[in-house]
Write an enzyme that holds these catalytic residues in place. Structure first.
Site, PDB file in Angstrom:
ATOM      1  N   SER A 151       9.316   5.433   4.779  1.00  0.00           N
ATOM      2  CA  SER A 151       9.019   5.509   3.350  1.00  0.00           C
ATOM      3  C   SER A 151      10.224   5.084   2.513  1.00  0.00           C
ATOM      4  O   SER A 151      10.697   3.964   2.632  1.00  0.00           O
ATOM      5  CB  SER A 151       8.550   6.926   2.996  1.00  0.00           C
ATOM      6  OG  SER A 151       8.055   6.981   1.687  1.00  0.00           O
ATOM      7  N   ASP A 304       7.926   1.547  -3.240  1.00  0.00           N
ATOM      8  CA  ASP A 304       8.898   1.786  -2.176  1.00  0.00           C
ATOM      9  C   ASP A 304       8.583   0.896  -0.975  1.00  0.00           C
ATOM     10  O   ASP A 304       7.610   0.139  -1.000  1.00  0.00           O
ATOM     11  CB  ASP A 304       8.942   3.275  -1.820  1.00  0.00           C
ATOM     12  CG  ASP A 304       7.671   3.772  -1.152  1.00  0.00           C
ATOM     13  OD1 ASP A 304       6.631   3.091  -1.238  1.00  0.00           O
ATOM     14  OD2 ASP A 304       7.703   4.852  -0.531  1.00  0.00           O
ATOM     15  N   ASP A 306       7.178   1.034   1.962  1.00  0.00           N
ATOM     16  CA  ASP A 306       5.842   0.979   2.581  1.00  0.00           C
ATOM     17  C   ASP A 306       4.730   1.050   1.545  1.00  0.00           C
ATOM     18  O   ASP A 306       3.555   1.195   1.890  1.00  0.00           O
ATOM     19  CB  ASP A 306       5.669   2.064   3.643  1.00  0.00           C
ATOM     20  CG  ASP A 306       5.690   3.474   3.070  1.00  0.00           C
ATOM     21  OD1 ASP A 306       6.463   3.724   2.130  1.00  0.00           O
ATOM     22  OD2 ASP A 306       4.941   4.332   3.576  1.00  0.00           O
ATOM     23  N   ASP A 308       3.624   3.174  -0.706  1.00  0.00           N
ATOM     24  CA  ASP A 308       2.740   4.316  -0.971  1.00  0.00           C
ATOM     25  C   ASP A 308       3.215   5.109  -2.195  1.00  0.00           C
ATOM     26  O   ASP A 308       2.502   5.967  -2.684  1.00  0.00           O
ATOM     27  CB  ASP A 308       2.589   5.221   0.255  1.00  0.00           C
ATOM     28  CG  ASP A 308       3.885   5.877   0.710  1.00  0.00           C
ATOM     29  OD1 ASP A 308       4.958   5.540   0.164  1.00  0.00           O
ATOM     30  OD2 ASP A 308       3.811   6.717   1.630  1.00  0.00           O
TER      31      ASP A 308
END
Length: 578
Positions: A151, A304, A306, A308
Site C-alpha cells: 500500500s 497511493d 496500489d 486503493d
C-alpha cells in the site's frame, strides 16, 4: 549470538540449512559475520504475521521479512486451506501486483505456487490496482485472490493481501485458519515452487474496460458530468498503479480535461519524488498541488502505489489550495451520494452506509439525517467488505469509508477503491460546480448542518522488536492507568475493544461491545470528544486519533471555531501522546 533468544537462534540456524538457496544462506551468514545483532533479531524474532492489511514487512532475508520463502509458505498454506474448504472443485485464484520493487517477481512466484498445487490462476499481465484484483476475484468466480503490495508504506516494504471468494480480504474464521495452515508448514521443502503453465491464464489490458464500464454504470449524475466535462482535474499516481486505469476511468465517465503530473506518472518502486508514497502526506501531494495551483484546477487527486487510497486538494474559503483529510472526503462522498439519490427519489428503506470506529461521526450523522442506517466496524476496510457480504440480498450498500483515505461507492468490489473514488470525486465536484459551489463550501455547509468536526491523527513509529514491545507496553499502561480527563475535559466512557467492554466512568456501568476483538482503546469525554489509541496492523506504529465537535451557527464563524477546535485537539493530544 549473545542477544538472541533460543527461538530466534533456532530460526537463524534453520535459514542457514540446505533448505534455502545459497544466496539466502550467504546473506544470513553475512549478518552473523558482521555482528548485526539488531538486524538479525528484527529479521528472525518471529514469523511474519497477518495484520489488518495481510502480510506486510521489510524486504530481506528472514522469517519476519518479505521474501520468496515467507510468501511461498503463505501461499502454500493458503493453497492447503483452499483445498480443505473446496474439496472436489477446480479452485481458481486471481493474482495481481503493484509498482513496488520485486512486486512483479513475487506475484509470479505466488502464481507459480498456486499453479503447482493444481489451482488455476488468473494472473495479471502487468501491474494493476488492488481494487481490480478484488473485482477480478468476483468476476472470474474465484475462491481466493492475492495482491502483492505494501500500500502506502515506504519503499523498503512489500506485502501480500489475501482475499476470499467474496472479493474481500480474509476475515474470521478464514484469517486465523489460514495462519494455522501456514504455521503447520515445518519446512520450505513443503512449498511447491515449480510453475505449471497450463494452470495459468494471463489477464490482459482488455479487462480494464470490463471494470471501467461496470463502474460507469454506478454514475449518479451523468448530466452534471456532461455539463462540466471540461472540469480541470489534476491527477498523480505517485509512481504507482493509478496511472494504468484512473485516467481511462475519468475519460470513460466523460471528463476531457485531465492533467497527469508527468514527474510522478511512471511506475517506480523507489518512489523517487517522495519520501513516503502516501497521499495523506503533504509531501506526497506537493507536486500535484503545485501543478493544480499553476493551472487553477477544480480538483487535485493523487492515489497511493496500489490505488486503493486517494488524497484530495481543493480551494479553501480563502482561495488557497488545501488538502482535505480522509474524514472530510468520506463525509463529502456520503453527503453527495445520499443527497443525490434523495433528489432523484432513489433512496430505499434498506439502504445503508459504513464507517470504521476511528472515522468521523460526521458520516454517521449525515446518514441519520437522511434516515439511512449506518454500521460501525473495526479499523480496516476488510471489515467494511465483511458487512457488504453479510448484508448482500437483505440490505443495499451505498457508500463506505475510513479516515485513512479509503472509500468505496457501490458494491462492485469488497475493498477500498481509489479508482472508483476518483471518478465519484470528479463527478461530485462537477455536480456541485453546476450549483455554483466548491467542495470546500459544501464541507462548511455540512459543518453548519451537522456540527463542526475537527480531527487529528498522530502516529508514533516504533521499529523492530524493541518498538513492538514498546507499543505493547504503551497499551498496557493506558489500560492500567486510563486518563480521568483529556485536554481538561472529563472522560465519561472507556471502550476497550480488546476486552469488548464499554465502561461508564461516572456510573460504573458496563456494556458489551458487539464487534470482534481488537487492540483498541477509546475515551469519550463529557463533551462528546472521541480519542482512540490503536497499534497499526500494517506498520510499526501506534496511532492516536482525536475527534472534537462544536456547533457552527454561521459560516462567518468558521475561522474562529476552527481555531478553537484546533486548540482543543492539541490540548487533548498533549495529554494522551506521551
Amino acid at each position: 549470538m549473545s542477544n538472541l533468544d533460543q527461538a530466534t537462534q533456532s530460526r537463524v540456524n534453520q535459514w542457514l540449512s540446505t533448505e534455502y538457496d545459497k544466496d539466502t544462506v550467504a546473506k544470513v551468514q553475512q549478518l552473523i559475520d558482521n555482528k548485526e545483532e539488531t538486524e538479525l533479531l528484527d529479521s528472525f524474532y518471529k514469523e511474519l504475521e497477518f495484520g489488518t492489511g495481510g502480510l506486510r514487512g521489510i524486504m530481506g532475508v528472514g522469517s519476519n521479512r518479505i521474501n520468496k520463502y515467507t510468501l511461498g509458505k503463505a501461499t502454500q498454506g493458503l493453497a492447503n486451506y483452499l483445498k480443505n474448504q473446496f474439496p472436489n472443485q477446480q479452485i481458481k485464484v486471481a493474482v495481481s501486483y503493484d509498482s513496488r520493487n520485486n512486486s512483479q517477481s513475487l506475484g509470479h512466484l505466488v502464481a507459480d505456487v498456486f499453479s503447482a498445487n493444481d489451482i488455476h490462476v488468473f494472473l495479471f499481465e502487468n501491474l494493476r490496482p488492488t481494487p481490480m484484483l478484488s473485482f477480478a476475484v468476483r468476476h472470474f468466480n474465484c475462491q481466493s485472490g492475492v495482491m502483492l503490495t505494501a500500500s502506502h508504506n515506504p519503499k523498503e516494504y512489500n506485502g501480500y493481501k489475501a482475499y476470499w471468494n467474496d472479493g474481500g480480504q480474509l476475515v474470521a474464521p478464514h484469517d486465523t485458519n489460514v495462519i494455522a495452515e501456514v504455521n503447520a508448514i515445518q519446512s520450505v521443502n513443503e512449498v511447491k515452487f515449480n510453475r505449471v503453465d497450463s494452470n495459468i491464464t494471463i489477464v490482459g489490458e482488455e479487462f480494464d474496460e470490463i471494470y471501467i464500464q461496470a463502474n460507469k454504470r454506478l454514475s449518479i449524475n451523468p448530466a452534471a458530468v456532461e455539463a462540466q466535462k471540461d472540469l480541470k482535474i489534476v491527477f498523480s499516481p505517485i509512481h504507482g498503479t493509478g496511472i494504468t486505469v484512473v485516467p481511462k476511468m475519468l475519460e470513460a465517465w466523460g471528463f476531457t480535461n485531465v492533467i497527469v503530473v508527468d514527474e510522478q506518472a511512471k511506475p517506480d518502486g523507489n518512489f523517487p519524488t517522495v519520501v513516503y508514497p502516501n497521499p495523506e502526506e503533504e509531501d506526497a501531494m506537493a507536486m500535484a498541488k503545485k501543478r493544480g495551483q499553476e493551472l487553477g484546477a477544480d480538483v487535485i487527486m493523487a492515489t497511493d502505489p496500489d490505488a486503493d487510497r486517494v488524497g484530495v486538494a481543493v480551494r479553501n474559503l480563502k482561495g488557497d489550495y488545501e488538502l482535505i483529510n480522509g474524514n472530510q472526503i468520506g463525509s463529502l462522498l456520503t453527503y453527495y451520494v445520499l443527497s443525490s439519490k434523495k433528489d432523484k427519489g432513489e433512496l430505499k428503506d434498506n439502504d445503508y452506509i459504513v464507517k470504521t470506529i476511528v472515522t468521523s461521526n460526521l458520516i454517521s450523522d449525515i446518514g441519520t439525517g437522511f434516515g439511512v442506517k449506518y454500521y460501525d466496524t473495526l479499523t480496516g476496510f476488510k471489515y467494511i467488505g465483511e458487512v457488504i457480504t453479510r448484508e448482500l440480498g437483505k440490505e443495499n450498500y451505498l457508500v463506505g469509508g475510513e479516515e485513512s483515505y479509503g472509500f468505496l461507492i457501490g458494491d462492485l468490489v469488497r475493498d477500498k477503491d481509489a479508482v472508483n473514488s476518483c471518478a465519484f470525486i470528479a463527478e461530485m465536484t462537477a455536480y456541485f460546480k453546476s450549483q455554483g459551489k466548491s467542495l470546500y463550501e459544501v464541507l462548511v455547509e455540512l459543518y453548519g448542518k451537522y456540527g463542526f468536526y475537527k480531527e487529528k491523527l498522530i502516529s508514533l513509529t516504533k521499529k523492530g522488536k524493541a518498538g513492538a514491545d514498546e507499543i505493547k507496553q504503551m497499551m498496557i499502561d493506558l489500560r492500567a492507568n486510563s486518563p480521568k480527563s483529556l485536554g481538561g475535559v472529563a472522560v465519561k466512557e472507556i471502550r476497550d475493544y480488546e476486552n469488548l467492554v464499554a465502561t461508564n466512568v461516572i456510573s460504573g456501568e458496563t456494556s458489551v461491545i458487539d464487534l470482534p476483538k481488537s487492540d483498541v482503546l477509546q475515551f469519550i469525554t463529557v463533551d462528546g470528544d472521541v480519542i482512540s489509541a490503536r497499534p497499526s496492523g500494517t506498520e510499526p506504529k501506534i496511532k492516536f486519533y482525536c475527534s472534537v465537535k462544536e456547533s457552527l451557527l454561521d459560516a462567518s464563524q468558521y475561522e474562529t471555531i476552527s481555531s478553537k477546535l484546533e486548540e482543543k485537539v492539541e490540548n487533548i493530544m498533549a495529554d494522551i501522546v506521551k
